[in-house]
Motif scaffolding. Sequence first.
Motif, PDB file in Angstrom:
ATOM      1  N   VAL A  35      32.790  64.019  64.423  1.00 60.35           N
ATOM      2  CA  VAL A  35      32.973  64.804  63.206  1.00 60.35           C
ATOM      3  C   VAL A  35      31.741  64.752  62.319  1.00 60.35           C
ATOM      4  N   VAL A  36      31.307  65.919  61.886  1.00 63.30           N
ATOM      5  CA  VAL A  36      30.293  66.044  60.845  1.00 63.30           C
ATOM      6  C   VAL A  36      31.023  66.367  59.546  1.00 63.30           C
ATOM      7  N   ASN A  42      29.636  64.601  46.366  1.00 64.51           N
ATOM      8  CA  ASN A  42      30.176  63.252  46.280  1.00 64.51           C
ATOM      9  C   ASN A  42      29.854  62.465  47.547  1.00 64.51           C
ATOM     10  N   GLU A  43      28.670  61.853  47.542  1.00 62.61           N
ATOM     11  CA  GLU A  43      28.222  61.112  48.719  1.00 62.61           C
ATOM     12  C   GLU A  43      29.117  59.909  48.993  1.00 62.61           C
ATOM     13  N   THR A  44      29.616  59.278  47.925  1.00 58.18           N
ATOM     14  CA  THR A  44      30.455  58.100  48.094  1.00 58.18           C
ATOM     15  C   THR A  44      31.718  58.419  48.874  1.00 58.18           C
ATOM     16  N   GLU A  45      32.393  59.512  48.506  1.00 54.99           N
ATOM     17  CA  GLU A  45      33.611  59.892  49.214  1.00 54.99           C
ATOM     18  C   GLU A  45      33.317  60.343  50.636  1.00 54.99           C
ATOM     19  N   ALA A  46      32.194  61.014  50.830  1.00 54.13           N
ATOM     20  CA  ALA A  46      31.824  61.436  52.185  1.00 54.13           C
ATOM     21  C   ALA A  46      31.586  60.233  53.078  1.00 54.13           C
ATOM     22  N   LYS A  47      30.880  59.235  52.554  1.00 44.55           N
ATOM     23  CA  LYS A  47      30.633  58.028  53.344  1.00 44.55           C
ATOM     24  C   LYS A  47      31.927  57.278  53.610  1.00 44.55           C
ATOM     25  N   SER A  48      32.855  57.327  52.644  1.00 44.82           N
ATOM     26  CA  SER A  48      34.156  56.695  52.845  1.00 44.82           C
ATOM     27  C   SER A  48      34.910  57.343  53.995  1.00 44.82           C
ATOM     28  N   VAL A  50      33.520  58.916  56.549  1.00 47.65           N
ATOM     29  CA  VAL A  50      32.820  58.501  57.769  1.00 47.65           C
ATOM     30  C   VAL A  50      33.235  57.093  58.172  1.00 47.65           C
ATOM     31  N   GLU A  51      33.278  56.191  57.209  1.00 45.24           N
ATOM     32  CA  GLU A  51      33.651  54.804  57.500  1.00 45.24           C
ATOM     33  C   GLU A  51      35.080  54.711  58.020  1.00 45.24           C
ATOM     34  N   ALA A  52      35.991  55.524  57.454  1.00 42.88           N
ATOM     35  CA  ALA A  52      37.377  55.525  57.921  1.00 42.88           C
ATOM     36  C   ALA A  52      37.463  55.976  59.372  1.00 42.88           C
ATOM     37  N   ILE A  53      36.646  56.954  59.742  1.00 42.75           N
ATOM     38  CA  ILE A  53      36.617  57.423  61.130  1.00 42.75           C
ATOM     39  C   ILE A  53      36.043  56.349  62.041  1.00 42.75           C
ATOM     40  N   GLU A  54      34.969  55.735  61.616  1.00 43.05           N
ATOM     41  CA  GLU A  54      34.321  54.717  62.448  1.00 43.05           C
ATOM     42  C   GLU A  54      35.207  53.490  62.623  1.00 43.05           C
ATOM     43  N   THR A  56      38.297  53.434  63.113  1.00 42.89           N
ATOM     44  CA  THR A  56      39.260  53.688  64.191  1.00 42.89           C
ATOM     45  C   THR A  56      38.569  53.935  65.537  1.00 42.89           C
ATOM     46  N   GLY A  57      37.258  53.716  65.590  1.00 39.96           N
ATOM     47  CA  GLY A  57      36.524  53.867  66.840  1.00 39.96           C
ATOM     48  C   GLY A  57      35.900  55.227  67.052  1.00 39.96           C
ATOM     49  N   GLY A  58      35.992  56.109  66.064  1.00 44.82           N
ATOM     50  CA  GLY A  58      35.399  57.433  66.190  1.00 44.82           C
ATOM     51  C   GLY A  58      33.941  57.465  65.773  1.00 44.82           C
ATOM     52  N   ARG A  59      33.341  58.620  65.941  1.00 45.48           N
ATOM     53  CA  ARG A  59      31.949  58.810  65.538  1.00 45.48           C
ATOM     54  C   ARG A  59      31.882  59.915  64.494  1.00 45.48           C
ATOM     55  N   ALA A  60      31.103  59.680  63.435  1.00 50.91           N
ATOM     56  CA  ALA A  60      30.995  60.671  62.365  1.00 50.91           C
ATOM     57  C   ALA A  60      29.701  60.470  61.612  1.00 50.91           C
ATOM     58  N   VAL A  61      29.236  61.558  61.020  1.00 49.04           N
ATOM     59  CA  VAL A  61      28.093  61.514  60.111  1.00 49.04           C
ATOM     60  C   VAL A  61      28.421  62.386  58.906  1.00 49.04           C
ATOM     61  N   ALA A  62      27.808  62.087  57.779  1.00 49.68           N
ATOM     62  CA  ALA A  62      27.980  62.897  56.567  1.00 49.68           C
ATOM     63  C   ALA A  62      26.695  63.676  56.310  1.00 49.68           C
ATOM     64  N   VAL A  63      26.844  64.947  55.981  1.00 50.93           N
ATOM     65  CA  VAL A  63      25.694  65.812  55.714  1.00 50.93           C
ATOM     66  C   VAL A  63      25.961  66.599  54.433  1.00 50.93           C
ATOM     67  N   GLN A  64      25.054  66.496  53.483  1.00 56.05           N
ATOM     68  CA  GLN A  64      25.193  67.257  52.239  1.00 56.05           C
ATOM     69  C   GLN A  64      24.825  68.713  52.489  1.00 56.05           C
ATOM     70  N   VAL A  65      25.633  69.626  51.953  1.00 51.83           N
ATOM     71  CA  VAL A  65      25.369  71.041  52.194  1.00 51.83           C
ATOM     72  C   VAL A  65      25.999  71.895  51.112  1.00 51.83           C
TER      73      VAL A  65
END
Length: 247
Positions: A35-36, A42-48, A50-54, A56-65
């Motif tokens: 997931v992208v 709100n970078e803090t919520e985006a990183k949160s 990503v961390e929630a996904i990770e 559970t063993g998933g992969r994610a990155v946050a991108v500002q747009v």
Amino acid sequence: MTVPSNQSRAAVVTGGSRGIGRAVALRLAVDGQDVVVGYVDNETEAKSTVEAIETTGGRAVAVQVDVADENGVRALFDAAERSFGGVDVVVNAAGVMILKPVVQLDLDEFDRMHRTNLRGTFVVAREAIGRLRAGGAIINFSTSVTRLNLPSYAAYAASKAAVEALSPILAKEARGRDITVNAVAPGPTATALFLEGKSDDLIQHIAKQNPMERLGRPDDIAEVVSLLAGNGRWINGQTIFVNGGAA
């Protein structure tokens, strides 16, 4: 076709840092998709997210747009391809809602809503249609308010009605690409966007109007997005009202 649910698929979710967008990002990760998480400020919520996904063993990155900026959207897809090798699913969950009667709504507010809700969806979908791999899906967001004709919702509903018009046309323009395009139209859903500025009495009144006698939950909406993003391949060019029977 049956779409495999595994880590080889990747999804871009705009507005993925909070509310329905966050629930969608988390659900698609549970389904096995990378997931992208697209976010505007709100970078803090985006990183949160990503961390929630990770966790559970998933992969994610946050991108500002800024979804209405074609160069930013192009960079978003570039980042997705660098991170995960390609893009299979795009969920246009970024949105702005300002509720005022027509006579009271400032035109700058009108433009802000339409810039994100309509232009943003258009720009992201235009980029997606040339980038998605076969078996891909574009899921746009409308609203059940397009059928309810509620005072103060005119500008918001108009921006979302345009998304409903866009989606089936784009589905036909994707002929031969094995890409589906649909819109999801939630009813009143318990998110910060919906709850802000409403009294408890008003919230309860709105909830009771639904035959299920409750507000929707972000997970209710994410469940339908999951279907459209996965094995629901014979659903195409549709607007699906996800509201518990409210409209």
